[in-house]
Design a protein around this motif. Structure first.
Motif, short mmCIF file in Angstrom:
data_model
loop_
_atom_site.label_atom_id
_atom_site.label_comp_id
_atom_site.label_asym_id
_atom_site.label_seq_id
_atom_site.Cartn_x
_atom_site.Cartn_y
_atom_site.Cartn_z
N LEU A 79 0.84 -1.20 0.00
CA LEU A 79 0.00 0.00 0.00
C LEU A 79 0.87 1.25 0.00
N TYR A 80 1.91 1.25 0.83
CA TYR A 80 2.86 2.37 0.85
C TYR A 80 3.53 2.53 -0.52
N CYS A 81 3.97 1.41 -1.10
CA CYS A 81 4.64 1.46 -2.41
C CYS A 81 3.71 2.01 -3.49
N ALA A 82 2.43 1.65 -3.41
CA ALA A 82 1.45 2.16 -4.38
C ALA A 82 1.31 3.67 -4.23
N GLY A 83 1.21 4.13 -3.00
CA GLY A 83 1.11 5.58 -2.76
C GLY A 83 2.34 6.31 -3.23
N ASP A 84 3.51 5.74 -2.94
CA ASP A 84 4.76 6.37 -3.37
C ASP A 84 4.85 6.41 -4.89
N ALA A 85 4.55 5.30 -5.55
CA ALA A 85 4.63 5.25 -7.01
C ALA A 85 3.65 6.23 -7.65
N ALA A 86 2.48 6.38 -7.06
CA ALA A 86 1.45 7.25 -7.65
C ALA A 86 1.66 8.73 -7.34
N GLU A 93 6.51 10.10 -14.74
CA GLU A 93 5.15 9.62 -15.01
C GLU A 93 5.16 8.26 -15.71
N GLU A 94 6.04 8.10 -16.69
CA GLU A 94 6.07 6.86 -17.47
C GLU A 94 6.68 5.68 -16.69
N ASP A 95 7.31 5.96 -15.54
CA ASP A 95 7.95 4.90 -14.75
C ASP A 95 7.12 4.48 -13.53
N ARG A 96 6.00 5.11 -13.31
CA ARG A 96 5.23 4.85 -12.09
C ARG A 96 4.79 3.39 -11.94
N MET A 97 4.25 2.79 -12.99
CA MET A 97 3.79 1.39 -12.89
C MET A 97 4.98 0.45 -12.73
N THR A 98 6.06 0.70 -13.43
CA THR A 98 7.27 -0.13 -13.27
C THR A 98 7.79 -0.02 -11.84
N THR A 99 7.80 1.18 -11.30
CA THR A 99 8.22 1.39 -9.91
C THR A 99 7.33 0.61 -8.97
N SER A 102 8.00 -3.20 -9.25
CA SER A 102 9.30 -3.53 -8.67
C SER A 102 9.25 -3.48 -7.14
N GLU A 103 8.64 -2.44 -6.61
CA GLU A 103 8.54 -2.29 -5.15
C GLU A 103 7.62 -3.35 -4.54
N THR A 104 6.57 -3.75 -5.27
CA THR A 104 5.68 -4.81 -4.79
C THR A 104 6.45 -6.13 -4.70
N TYR A 105 7.27 -6.41 -5.70
CA TYR A 105 8.10 -7.62 -5.65
C TYR A 105 9.04 -7.57 -4.44
N ASN A 106 9.68 -6.43 -4.22
CA ASN A 106 10.56 -6.28 -3.06
C ASN A 106 9.80 -6.49 -1.77
N SER A 107 8.57 -5.98 -1.72
CA SER A 107 7.72 -6.14 -0.54
C SER A 107 7.43 -7.62 -0.29
N TYR A 108 7.13 -8.35 -1.35
CA TYR A 108 6.86 -9.79 -1.22
C TYR A 108 8.10 -10.53 -0.70
N VAL A 109 9.24 -10.27 -1.31
CA VAL A 109 10.48 -10.95 -0.90
C VAL A 109 10.79 -10.64 0.56
N GLY A 110 10.73 -9.36 0.91
CA GLY A 110 11.05 -8.97 2.28
C GLY A 110 10.05 -9.47 3.30
N SER A 111 8.77 -9.43 2.96
CA SER A 111 7.72 -9.85 3.91
C SER A 111 7.85 -11.32 4.29
N ASN A 112 8.39 -12.12 3.40
CA ASN A 112 8.60 -13.53 3.71
C ASN A 112 9.62 -13.75 4.82
N THR A 113 10.40 -12.74 5.14
CA THR A 113 11.41 -12.88 6.20
C THR A 113 10.86 -12.51 7.57
#
Length: 178
Positions: A79-86, A93-99, A102-113
């Motif tokens: 949710l934080y990453c979505a707010g930051d990207a938006a 502007e053209e990098d917002r969805m890629t950001t 990428s941040e959602t993937y990082n969130s998934y990897v980190g949250s597993n720890t």
């Protein structure tokens, strides 16, 4: 703990240079992540209580509590990453969805720890006694700090100097030949 951090507009109160007042600073991160985690934690607990008609408790439902821990951390950080990207004007502007992806993937990897977070107060109680395990330090601050360290460190490979922004590198003399 020895590094100088960029707190944006708060830097002016501690005699440090201000580059960006909010976006891209530790202040944005602290307020944004903490707020999103509070929302998702309370929402997850309320849904558990509504569906199962009982309070979510590690002692009574350890598997459900560990699942809750992963889900609320992943959801909150995403949710934080979505707010930051938006909303962050530092993202093109053209990098917002890629950001965001990428941040959602990082969130998934980190949250597993962060699976260990509910076990920290139990370990503190074993080592320092029940009062320490149920104290604010042993049951809230220490588990959250350790979980944050692994989520951020593993998910974003943010160890040592690798997570510093440009102002922080400048303040800490990183990359400057001595």
């Amino acid at each position: 703990p020895t590094q100088k951090m960029d707190y944006g507009f708060l830097n002016s109160f501690i005699g440090r240079e201000v580059d960006q007042p909010f976006w891209g600073t530790r202040t944005q991160h602290i307020i944004g992540v903490a707020g999103c985690l509070a929302i998702t934690d309370h929402t997850s607990q309320a849904l558990f209580q509504k569906v199962f008609k009982k309070e979510l408790c590690f002692a009574k439902s350890p598997a459900a509590f560990v699942a809750h821990t992963f889900l609320f951390i992943f959801s909150g950080v995403t949710l934080y990453c979505a707010g930051d990207a938006a909303l962050n004007p530092n993202h093109k502007e053209e990098d917002r969805m890629t950001t965001f992806k990428s941040e959602t993937y990082n969130s998934y990897v980190g949250s597993n720890t962060a699976w260990f977070e509910p076990y920290v107060p139990v370990a503190v109680a074993k080592l320092a006694g029940p009062a320490a395990g149920s104290s604010w330090l042993g049951s809230a601050l220490l588990p959250a700090t350790l979980a944050y360290s692994t989520v951020k460190g593993v998910g974003w490979n943010d160890w040592g100097n690798s997570g510093l922004n440009e102002l922080e590198e400048k303040m800490n003399g990183v990359g400057i030949e001595k």
